[in-house]
Design an enzyme around this catalytic site. Structure first.
Site, PDB file in Angstrom:
ATOM      1  N   GLU A 138      44.193  50.615  35.954  1.00 30.44           N
ATOM      2  CA  GLU A 138      44.886  50.860  37.231  1.00 30.44           C
ATOM      3  C   GLU A 138      46.325  50.385  37.117  1.00 30.44           C
ATOM      4  O   GLU A 138      46.594  49.330  36.538  1.00 30.44           O
ATOM      5  CB  GLU A 138      44.248  50.087  38.404  1.00 30.44           C
ATOM      6  CG  GLU A 138      42.903  50.599  38.840  1.00 30.44           C
ATOM      7  CD  GLU A 138      42.306  49.807  40.013  1.00 30.44           C
ATOM      8  OE1 GLU A 138      43.057  49.161  40.777  1.00 30.44           O
ATOM      9  OE2 GLU A 138      41.071  49.844  40.141  1.00 30.44           O
ATOM     10  N   GLU A 174      37.125  44.534  38.426  1.00 37.06           N
ATOM     11  CA  GLU A 174      37.740  43.350  39.039  1.00 37.06           C
ATOM     12  C   GLU A 174      36.730  42.352  39.597  1.00 37.06           C
ATOM     13  O   GLU A 174      36.821  41.947  40.759  1.00 37.06           O
ATOM     14  CB  GLU A 174      38.719  43.763  40.151  1.00 37.06           C
ATOM     15  CG  GLU A 174      39.859  44.609  39.649  1.00 37.06           C
ATOM     16  CD  GLU A 174      40.918  44.897  40.725  1.00 37.06           C
ATOM     17  OE1 GLU A 174      40.675  44.597  41.914  1.00 37.06           O
ATOM     18  OE2 GLU A 174      41.986  45.410  40.369  1.00 37.06           O
ATOM     19  N   TYR A 210      49.440  45.362  38.434  1.00 38.52           N
ATOM     20  CA  TYR A 210      50.382  45.830  39.443  1.00 38.52           C
ATOM     21  C   TYR A 210      51.651  44.997  39.523  1.00 38.52           C
ATOM     22  O   TYR A 210      52.690  45.493  39.922  1.00 38.52           O
ATOM     23  CB  TYR A 210      49.724  45.808  40.832  1.00 38.52           C
ATOM     24  CG  TYR A 210      48.601  46.803  41.006  1.00 38.52           C
ATOM     25  CD1 TYR A 210      48.840  48.059  41.538  1.00 38.52           C
ATOM     26  CD2 TYR A 210      47.295  46.483  40.635  1.00 38.52           C
ATOM     27  CE1 TYR A 210      47.814  48.978  41.717  1.00 38.52           C
ATOM     28  CE2 TYR A 210      46.261  47.402  40.805  1.00 38.52           C
ATOM     29  CZ  TYR A 210      46.531  48.647  41.346  1.00 38.52           C
ATOM     30  OH  TYR A 210      45.511  49.553  41.505  1.00 38.52           O
ATOM     31  N   ARG A 243      39.012  58.223  36.152  1.00 37.31           N
ATOM     32  CA  ARG A 243      38.203  57.015  36.320  1.00 37.31           C
ATOM     33  C   ARG A 243      37.659  56.979  37.747  1.00 37.31           C
ATOM     34  O   ARG A 243      38.437  57.023  38.700  1.00 37.31           O
ATOM     35  CB  ARG A 243      39.063  55.778  36.044  1.00 37.31           C
ATOM     36  CG  ARG A 243      38.329  54.506  36.270  1.00 37.31           C
ATOM     37  CD  ARG A 243      39.062  53.246  35.801  1.00 37.31           C
ATOM     38  NE  ARG A 243      38.271  52.124  36.262  1.00 37.31           N
ATOM     39  CZ  ARG A 243      38.657  51.244  37.183  1.00 37.31           C
ATOM     40  NH1 ARG A 243      39.869  51.275  37.673  1.00 37.31           N
ATOM     41  NH2 ARG A 243      37.843  50.303  37.593  1.00 37.31           N
ATOM     42  N   HIS A 285      32.086  48.926  41.487  1.00 39.14           N
ATOM     43  CA  HIS A 285      33.450  48.696  41.981  1.00 39.14           C
ATOM     44  C   HIS A 285      33.338  48.100  43.392  1.00 39.14           C
ATOM     45  O   HIS A 285      33.532  48.794  44.386  1.00 39.14           O
ATOM     46  CB  HIS A 285      34.216  50.028  41.996  1.00 39.14           C
ATOM     47  CG  HIS A 285      35.694  49.893  42.153  1.00 39.14           C
ATOM     48  ND1 HIS A 285      36.604  50.424  41.251  1.00 39.14           N
ATOM     49  CD2 HIS A 285      36.451  49.313  43.113  1.00 39.14           C
ATOM     50  CE1 HIS A 285      37.845  50.162  41.661  1.00 39.14           C
ATOM     51  NE2 HIS A 285      37.778  49.505  42.788  1.00 39.14           N
ATOM     52  N   ASN A 289      43.788  46.100  35.093  1.00 40.42           N
ATOM     53  CA  ASN A 289      44.394  46.607  36.326  1.00 40.42           C
ATOM     54  C   ASN A 289      45.622  45.767  36.589  1.00 40.42           C
ATOM     55  O   ASN A 289      45.519  44.586  36.928  1.00 40.42           O
ATOM     56  CB  ASN A 289      43.433  46.482  37.507  1.00 40.42           C
ATOM     57  CG  ASN A 289      42.287  47.467  37.438  1.00 40.42           C
ATOM     58  OD1 ASN A 289      42.225  48.309  36.540  1.00 40.42           O
ATOM     59  ND2 ASN A 289      41.370  47.378  38.385  1.00 40.42           N
TER      60      ASN A 289
END
Ligand SMILES: *[C@@H]1O[C@H](CO)[C@@H](O)[C@H](O)[C@H]1NC(C)=O
Ligand SMILES: *[C@@H]1O[C@H](CO)[C@@H](O)[C@H](O)[C@H]1NC(C)=O
Ligand SMILES: *[C@@H]1O[C@H](CO)[C@@H](O)[C@H](O)[C@H]1NC(C)=O
Length: 526
Positions: A418, A205, A347, A114, A159, A345
């Protein structure tokens, strides 16, 4: 594999040991295996496993090949904006070293990559100028190099970085003109690369760059108002919603073009990528439970609901009323059903505390959601802290986020676009021995495989990131790479986690579960 160690220690004859391993693996793949156990076979054979990057963070060459300045080029050169005073003029110099980087991916054994396309490299003057042949050539060569090595390109159009010219000329996302520019950029990409790219992401995002750019003002274009942040211009109660409105319509315009002119012929999918931390109620009270629902809607559904259902989430409308723009009936039709997949994404997990019905430390910690979020309760962190102050190691979060998305959007195809672990910069020796990253990726993949077993249509997983790189406001202070980068020599060195990923992807599996030994780390460091 705790029991396997026991067997090995009593010197089982080799053939018997092999039989045992096969049986054990069959039993475990059926049951999902005990905690800590992880094998490639827990994921479908067609699953995409890759690494992720973005143009601004790795390419460098900021003036090379007739590229124009992006908003992040300009912003990162303003003194005081980036924590270590650095910029991304060179960063990993991927623009000139991309063939080497594709070889690193081949070594890892990933089947997907990606990356994002620099808008200012492809269209230095946006729709007001020519397509830049150097930009076309660079991404074309990258895509061909990937395909030659069996790596599927997964391309993000935007991005964070946009041509500065679009900011200067009409205020980028605050103007409806951006819809025309983004549609033009998207079509240029479909036309030039769509014969070889099957996975398209419109935005990475947007919830982060709109929030940070227009609500708290820490990202370009640095616009905000009190009490949300300190900026010289902006209106935090209005502009985030205007910018989002234009962005969603820009997404819809790009998808319409793709569907009408390219999708059938090129056979690809198009979606969006959202920053998707999971929020859990701080306490059992109904107010905190509502707060967690509210912040998930304000963060994630804000963008996804309109592109699935054609309107903003009811949780937001309830709080913001008419300040949230109203879509016309035509716009609703234009927006609805404009995602082939959702990119997640993920985390971390944070606690959400209600600020609507109860006093709390700061009523504005998530815009106007009236929710305060934190990773700490009664002096105890929600999981191990990392080098990113709001990121904690909480593997259940990835499953929670996937199951929320599955439920809210009728199990639309998903990709984990991600997931990764932040190290504070340190000596090379310490950074290479990244056992905490291995534990992180392993436990998150385990939790993801649970979600898949429970029916979630997740089709791929990308580690953030291939390389240590320019981490936005943190500059080079935070490192996410599977490969260590020496920013003086630009030499890339695999971290222990690169070896782990390679082992995992090769499917040999069994060796994965043994504790990481010092000797392996020494081999790596040499
Ligand atoms: C950059 O663009 C100019 C025209 O504006 C052209 O003459 C030149 O060859 C280009 N340079 C490169 C490296 O493509
Ligand atoms: C803005 O700056 C003023 C003065 O420095 C300070 O008192 C205030 O707390 C700041 N507001 C925010 C939201 O950071
Ligand atoms: C790597 O880190 C582990 C703990 O995380 C430690 O036990 C080991 O000694 C380290 N190895 C090297 C070579 O520094």
């Amino acid at each position: 594999m705790e029991t396997a160690k026991g067997f090995i220690s009593i010197h089982l004859p080799l053939p018997l040991l092999l039989v045992w391993i096969v049986i054990a693996c069959l039993v475990e793949s059926a049951s999902g295996g005990p905690a800590g156990e992880l094998h490639r076979s827990q994921f479908p054979p067609s699953f995409l496993f890759g690494t992720a990057t973005s143009s601004f963070q790795i390419e460098g060459a900021y003036l090379q090949g007739n590229k124009s300045l992006s908003n992040w080029d300009v912003f990162s050169h303003i003194p005081g904006k980036i924590e270590d005073g650095s910029n991304a003029d060179v960063t990993d110099n991927h623009y000139n070293l991309f063939l080497e980087d594709v070889k690193l991916m081949k070594d890892l054994g990933v089947n997907a990559y990606r990356f994002s396309i620099s808008w200012s490299r492809l269209l230095p003057k946006g729709r007001f100028g020519e397509v830049n042949p150097d930009g076309v050539e660079f991404y074309s060569q990258l895509i061909d190099a990937l395909l030659e090595r069996g790596i599927t390109p997964f391309a993000t159009l935007n991005h964070y970085d946009i041509p500065q010219l679009l900011e200067d000329r009409y205020g980028s996302w605050l103007s409806t003109e951006i819809q025309l520019d983004f549609a033009f950029f998207a079509e240029t990409c479909f036309k030039e690369f769509g014969d070889r790219v099957r996975y398209w992401v419109t935005f990475n995002e947007p919830n982060v760059f709109i929030y940070d750019g227009y609500l708290i003002g820490t990202y370009p274009p640095s616009r905000c108002s009190e009490p949300f942040g300190n900026c010289t211009a902006g209106d935090s109660r209005l502009e985030p919603y205007v910018a989002t409105h234009n962005l969603l319509l820009a997404h819809a315009a790009a998808v319409n073009i793709y569907r009408k002119k390219y999708q059938e012929k090129q056979g690809g999918m198009i979606g969006i990528v959202m920053s998707a931390p999971w929020y859990e109620p701080y306490s059992d009270t109904p107010a905190d439970r509502l707060a967690a629902e509210r912040v998930n809607a304000f963060n994630f559904a804000w963008f996804v609901d309109p592109l699935v259902f054609g309107d903003y989430p009811p949780e937001m409308r309830q709080v913001l009323g008419e300040r949230l723009p109203i879509f016309t009936p035509e716009e609703k039709i234009k927006l609805a059903a404009k995602l082939d997949f959702i990119g997640i994404n993920h985390y971390t997990v944070n606690y959400a505390m209600d600020c609507m019905f109860s006093p709390c430390p700061s009523p504005y910690s998530f815009g106007e959601a009236a929710v305060y979020f934190t990773g700490e309760k009664d002096g105890v962190y929600i999981g191990d802290p990392t080098a990113m102050s709001t990121f904690f190691v909480v593997p259940r979060g990835i499953k929670e986020m996937v199951m929320y998305t599955k439920k809210r959007y009728n199990n639309m195809p998903m990709f984990i676009t991600e997931n990764g672990y932040a190290q504070a910069t340190a000596s090379k020796e310490v950074l290479l021995n990244d056992t905490k990253r291995i534990e992180y990726q392993q436990s998150y993949l385990q939790s993801l495989s649970d979600a898949i077993r429970e029916g979630a249509d997740v089709r791929g997983y990308f580690v953030w990131s291939l390389l240590d790189n320019f981490e936005w406001l943190h500059g080079y202070l935070v490192r996410f790479g599977l490969y260590y980068v020496d920013f003086n020599t630009l030499e890339r060195t695999p971290k222990l986690s690169a070896l782990w990923y390679k082992d995992f992807l090769s499917g040999t599996g069994v060796s994965l579960h043994q504790p990481v030994t010092t000797s392996k780390a020494e081999v790596m460091a040499s």
